[in-house]
Scaffold this motif. Structure first.
Motif, PDB file in Angstrom:
ATOM      1  N   GLU A  43       0.830  -1.215   0.000  1.00 49.78           N
ATOM      2  CA  GLU A  43       0.000   0.000   0.000  1.00 49.78           C
ATOM      3  C   GLU A  43       0.860   1.258   0.000  1.00 49.78           C
ATOM      4  O   GLU A  43       0.382   2.349  -0.314  1.00 49.78           O
ATOM      5  CB  GLU A  43      -0.981  -0.026   1.192  1.00 49.78           C
ATOM      6  CG  GLU A  43      -0.384   0.168   2.589  1.00 49.78           C
ATOM      7  CD  GLU A  43       0.446  -1.016   3.123  1.00 49.78           C
ATOM      8  OE1 GLU A  43       0.511  -2.054   2.454  1.00 49.78           O
ATOM      9  OE2 GLU A  43       1.038  -0.869   4.219  1.00 49.78           O
ATOM     10  N   ARG A  44       2.130   1.135   0.344  1.00 50.12           N
ATOM     11  CA  ARG A  44       3.096   2.256   0.310  1.00 50.12           C
ATOM     12  C   ARG A  44       4.155   1.980  -0.759  1.00 50.12           C
ATOM     13  O   ARG A  44       5.259   2.540  -0.704  1.00 50.12           O
ATOM     14  CB  ARG A  44       3.799   2.426   1.665  1.00 50.12           C
ATOM     15  CG  ARG A  44       2.915   2.893   2.757  1.00 50.12           C
ATOM     16  CD  ARG A  44       2.915   4.424   2.870  1.00 50.12           C
ATOM     17  NE  ARG A  44       1.647   4.877   3.380  1.00 50.12           N
ATOM     18  CZ  ARG A  44       0.995   5.974   2.995  1.00 50.12           C
ATOM     19  NH1 ARG A  44       1.516   6.758   2.088  1.00 50.12           N
ATOM     20  NH2 ARG A  44      -0.159   6.291   3.494  1.00 50.12           N
ATOM     21  N   ALA A  47       7.730   1.246   0.310  1.00 48.06           N
ATOM     22  CA  ALA A  47       8.656   2.276   0.793  1.00 48.06           C
ATOM     23  C   ALA A  47       9.300   1.759   2.082  1.00 48.06           C
ATOM     24  O   ALA A  47       8.667   1.075   2.875  1.00 48.06           O
ATOM     25  CB  ALA A  47       7.905   3.575   1.059  1.00 48.06           C
ATOM     26  N   ALA A  81       9.520   1.789  -3.645  1.00 49.63           N
ATOM     27  CA  ALA A  81       9.572   3.230  -3.944  1.00 49.63           C
ATOM     28  C   ALA A  81      10.661   3.924  -3.137  1.00 49.63           C
ATOM     29  O   ALA A  81      10.668   5.151  -3.020  1.00 49.63           O
ATOM     30  CB  ALA A  81       8.223   3.870  -3.649  1.00 49.63           C
ATOM     31  N   GLY A  82      11.598   3.151  -2.574  1.00 50.18           N
ATOM     32  CA  GLY A  82      12.734   3.770  -1.874  1.00 50.18           C
ATOM     33  C   GLY A  82      12.388   4.179  -0.463  1.00 50.18           C
ATOM     34  O   GLY A  82      11.458   3.634   0.153  1.00 50.18           O
ATOM     35  N   ILE A  83      13.118   5.159   0.038  1.00 47.85           N
ATOM     36  CA  ILE A  83      12.905   5.568   1.425  1.00 47.85           C
ATOM     37  C   ILE A  83      11.473   6.064   1.609  1.00 47.85           C
ATOM     38  O   ILE A  83      10.908   6.716   0.718  1.00 47.85           O
ATOM     39  CB  ILE A  83      13.912   6.681   1.844  1.00 47.85           C
ATOM     40  CG1 ILE A  83      13.878   6.908   3.344  1.00 47.85           C
ATOM     41  CG2 ILE A  83      13.672   7.972   1.084  1.00 47.85           C
ATOM     42  CD1 ILE A  83      14.995   7.827   3.857  1.00 47.85           C
ATOM     43  N   ASP A  84      10.882   5.717   2.738  1.00 45.10           N
ATOM     44  CA  ASP A  84       9.567   6.251   3.069  1.00 45.10           C
ATOM     45  C   ASP A  84       9.753   7.749   3.316  1.00 45.10           C
ATOM     46  O   ASP A  84      10.519   8.163   4.187  1.00 45.10           O
ATOM     47  CB  ASP A  84       9.021   5.554   4.332  1.00 45.10           C
ATOM     48  CG  ASP A  84       7.589   5.936   4.615  1.00 45.10           C
ATOM     49  OD1 ASP A  84       7.275   7.148   4.564  1.00 45.10           O
ATOM     50  OD2 ASP A  84       6.772   5.032   4.874  1.00 45.10           O
ATOM     51  N   LEU A  85       9.050   8.540   2.513  1.00 45.16           N
ATOM     52  CA  LEU A  85       9.290   9.985   2.549  1.00 45.16           C
ATOM     53  C   LEU A  85       8.958  10.590   3.913  1.00 45.16           C
ATOM     54  O   LEU A  85       9.432  11.676   4.238  1.00 45.16           O
ATOM     55  CB  LEU A  85       8.507  10.670   1.421  1.00 45.16           C
ATOM     56  CG  LEU A  85       8.970  10.255  -0.004  1.00 45.16           C
ATOM     57  CD1 LEU A  85       8.028  10.814  -1.070  1.00 45.16           C
ATOM     58  CD2 LEU A  85      10.412  10.704  -0.271  1.00 45.16           C
ATOM     59  N   HIS A 133       8.325  -0.015 -10.000  1.00 42.30           N
ATOM     60  CA  HIS A 133       9.285   1.011  -9.580  1.00 42.30           C
ATOM     61  C   HIS A 133      10.342   0.427  -8.648  1.00 42.30           C
ATOM     62  O   HIS A 133      10.026  -0.330  -7.731  1.00 42.30           O
ATOM     63  CB  HIS A 133       8.554   2.164  -8.893  1.00 42.30           C
ATOM     64  CG  HIS A 133       7.717   2.964  -9.856  1.00 42.30           C
ATOM     65  ND1 HIS A 133       8.270   3.915 -10.691  1.00 42.30           N
ATOM     66  CD2 HIS A 133       6.402   2.930 -10.137  1.00 42.30           C
ATOM     67  CE1 HIS A 133       7.311   4.438 -11.448  1.00 42.30           C
ATOM     68  NE2 HIS A 133       6.168   3.860 -11.133  1.00 42.30           N
ATOM     69  N   ILE A 135      13.250   2.332  -6.814  1.00 46.89           N
ATOM     70  CA  ILE A 135      13.719   3.712  -6.663  1.00 46.89           C
ATOM     71  C   ILE A 135      14.655   3.844  -5.457  1.00 46.89           C
ATOM     72  O   ILE A 135      14.416   3.230  -4.408  1.00 46.89           O
ATOM     73  CB  ILE A 135      12.511   4.674  -6.481  1.00 46.89           C
ATOM     74  CG1 ILE A 135      11.540   4.550  -7.656  1.00 46.89           C
ATOM     75  CG2 ILE A 135      12.975   6.118  -6.325  1.00 46.89           C
ATOM     76  CD1 ILE A 135      10.282   5.396  -7.532  1.00 46.89           C
ATOM     77  N   GLY A 136      15.673   4.661  -5.618  1.00 47.19           N
ATOM     78  CA  GLY A 136      16.521   5.064  -4.495  1.00 47.19           C
ATOM     79  C   GLY A 136      17.038   3.886  -3.682  1.00 47.19           C
ATOM     80  O   GLY A 136      17.771   3.026  -4.190  1.00 47.19           O
ATOM     81  N   LYS A 159      17.247   8.205  -7.178  1.00 46.71           N
ATOM     82  CA  LYS A 159      16.621   9.515  -7.000  1.00 46.71           C
ATOM     83  C   LYS A 159      17.272  10.394  -5.930  1.00 46.71           C
ATOM     84  O   LYS A 159      16.938  11.580  -5.801  1.00 46.71           O
ATOM     85  CB  LYS A 159      15.145   9.280  -6.635  1.00 46.71           C
ATOM     86  CG  LYS A 159      14.290  10.503  -6.846  1.00 46.71           C
ATOM     87  CD  LYS A 159      12.843  10.184  -6.887  1.00 46.71           C
ATOM     88  CE  LYS A 159      12.029  11.457  -7.043  1.00 46.71           C
ATOM     89  NZ  LYS A 159      10.613  11.183  -6.868  1.00 46.71           N
ATOM     90  N   GLU A 160      18.186   9.838  -5.160  1.00 44.07           N
ATOM     91  CA  GLU A 160      18.709  10.557  -3.992  1.00 44.07           C
ATOM     92  C   GLU A 160      19.197  11.967  -4.311  1.00 44.07           C
ATOM     93  O   GLU A 160      18.832  12.922  -3.620  1.00 44.07           O
ATOM     94  CB  GLU A 160      19.825   9.742  -3.325  1.00 44.07           C
ATOM     95  CG  GLU A 160      19.346   8.552  -2.521  1.00 44.07           C
ATOM     96  CD  GLU A 160      19.073   7.314  -3.353  1.00 44.07           C
ATOM     97  OE1 GLU A 160      19.008   7.422  -4.592  1.00 44.07           O
ATOM     98  OE2 GLU A 160      18.902   6.237  -2.771  1.00 44.07           O
ATOM     99  N   LEU A 163      16.808  14.640  -4.394  1.00 42.84           N
ATOM    100  CA  LEU A 163      16.243  15.017  -3.094  1.00 42.84           C
ATOM    101  C   LEU A 163      17.298  15.690  -2.210  1.00 42.84           C
ATOM    102  O   LEU A 163      17.108  15.850  -1.004  1.00 42.84           O
ATOM    103  CB  LEU A 163      15.694  13.773  -2.381  1.00 42.84           C
ATOM    104  CG  LEU A 163      14.575  13.019  -3.120  1.00 42.84           C
ATOM    105  CD1 LEU A 163      14.184  11.762  -2.362  1.00 42.84           C
ATOM    106  CD2 LEU A 163      13.356  13.916  -3.308  1.00 42.84           C
TER     107      LEU A 163
END
Ligand code: ACO
Length: 273
Positions: A43-44, A47, A81-85, A133, A135-136, A159-160, A163
């Motif tokens: 659902e995330r 991440a 999707a990489g790090i949880d924002l 995806h 990512i990162g 993507k790092e 950001l």
């Protein structure tokens, strides 16, 4: 049990409780010689939080000795999707350090990197089954594995830098080793997305298959990996991982050392009938 590298005794591993892993967004399935680590927050988009990386490190420490192949895969539409924002805003009750205390920040990042470094352990061959995806921190997780099997819907992105960060989860070394420093720069500093065909061409995926064939392709690969003599597999991975750092003379010596180890083990097996 003895550590394959140091020869010193290693404590018996204790398997991670499933509930603790679930809280970290992870699932672990161990079936004989194969461990499957599932990024399990679909659902995330899977991440990853600090807890995820610490959970990965604990999995690395806790795998039973019979495990020879580790598969990493993601639940749902994406690998990760990489790090949880929310980690940027302390959403988990814990924020990224501000760097003011160098030693503490260094130790913090080093602990998270442990979630990735164990994937190089020659005791296992590690396989990333990637789709959607990647990512990162997710891309770096795939890069930490020995072999990447990609679905044709894969979208890789470092993507790092976009950001304001650098990739710091052990990904810069394998990225440069695979694609070269110039391509690595281009990929990181544009944060552009690499699709399946280019990933295959650049060597970022060893195998690319249609999305619906990913599980079968991984199963087939794992079968082939398990068909190889276990001692030869460990020794060969150890040898190959040394190759980029060694001079030719050092690598020749490493080949002799590993081969003598193999010959001794095979002779001992023959003696024991
Ligand atoms: N952190 C936290 N939540 C996330 C993340 C993330 N990295 N990625 C996706 N989610 C959440 C979304 O907020 C959304 O939540 P909601 O349902 O409550 O709205 C849910 O996951 C689904 O995401 P969508 O964006 O709706 O899914 P979609 O398939 O359209 O897009 C994509 C997926 C491309 C991954 C998009 O979510 C995205 O760009 N995410 C951010 C990626 C990112 O910048 N990661 C950091 C990389 S740097 C590093 O890893 C160090």
């Amino acid at each position: 049990m003895v550590d394959a590298r140091s020869g010193s005794p290693r404590p018996e591993p204790v398997m991670e409780p499933a509930a603790d892993l679930a809280e970290a967004g992870l699932r672990l399935e161990v079936d004989g010689a194969v461990a499957t680590v599932v990024l399990d927050r679909p659902e995330r988009r899977n991440a990853m939080t600090f807890a995820t990386w610490r959970g990965l490190a604990r999995i690395g420490r806790s795998l039973p000795p019979q495990v020879r192949v580790v598969v990493l895969r993601g639940e749902g539409p994406s690998f990760s999707a990489g790090i949880d924002l929310s980690m940027f805003s302390g959403g988990s009750g814990e924020s990224l350090p501000d760097g003011s205390d160098f030693a503490a920040s260094d130790a913090f990042i080093a602990e998270l990197q442990e979630g990735y470094t164990w994937l190089r352990d020659p005791r296992f061959v590690t396989v990333a089954a990637i789709h959607g995806h990647v990512i990162g921190g997710g891309f770096q997780l795939a890069l930490a594995c020995d072999i990447r099997v990609a679905a044709d819907d894969v979208k890789l992105c470092m993507k790092e830098p976009a950001l304001g960060l650098v990739p710091d989860l052990t990904g810069t070394k394998p990225l440069v080793e695979i694609v070269g420093v110039n391509r690595a720069l281009e990929l990181c500093l544009t944060a552009r997305t690499v699709l399946a065909e280019e990933a295959r061409r650049l060597g970022l995926a060893e195998i690319v298959v249609p999305r619906e064939g990913l599980d079968d392709a991984v199963r087939e690969l794992v079968g082939s990996l398990l068909a190889v003599n276990p001692g030869a597999a460990v020794a060969t991975k150890r040898l190959l991982l040394e190759a980029t750092e060694n001079t030719l003379a050092e690598q020749c010596a490493a080949e002799r050392r590993e081969q003598i180890g193999r010959l001794r083990e095979m002779a001992e097996a023959r003696r024991q009938g």
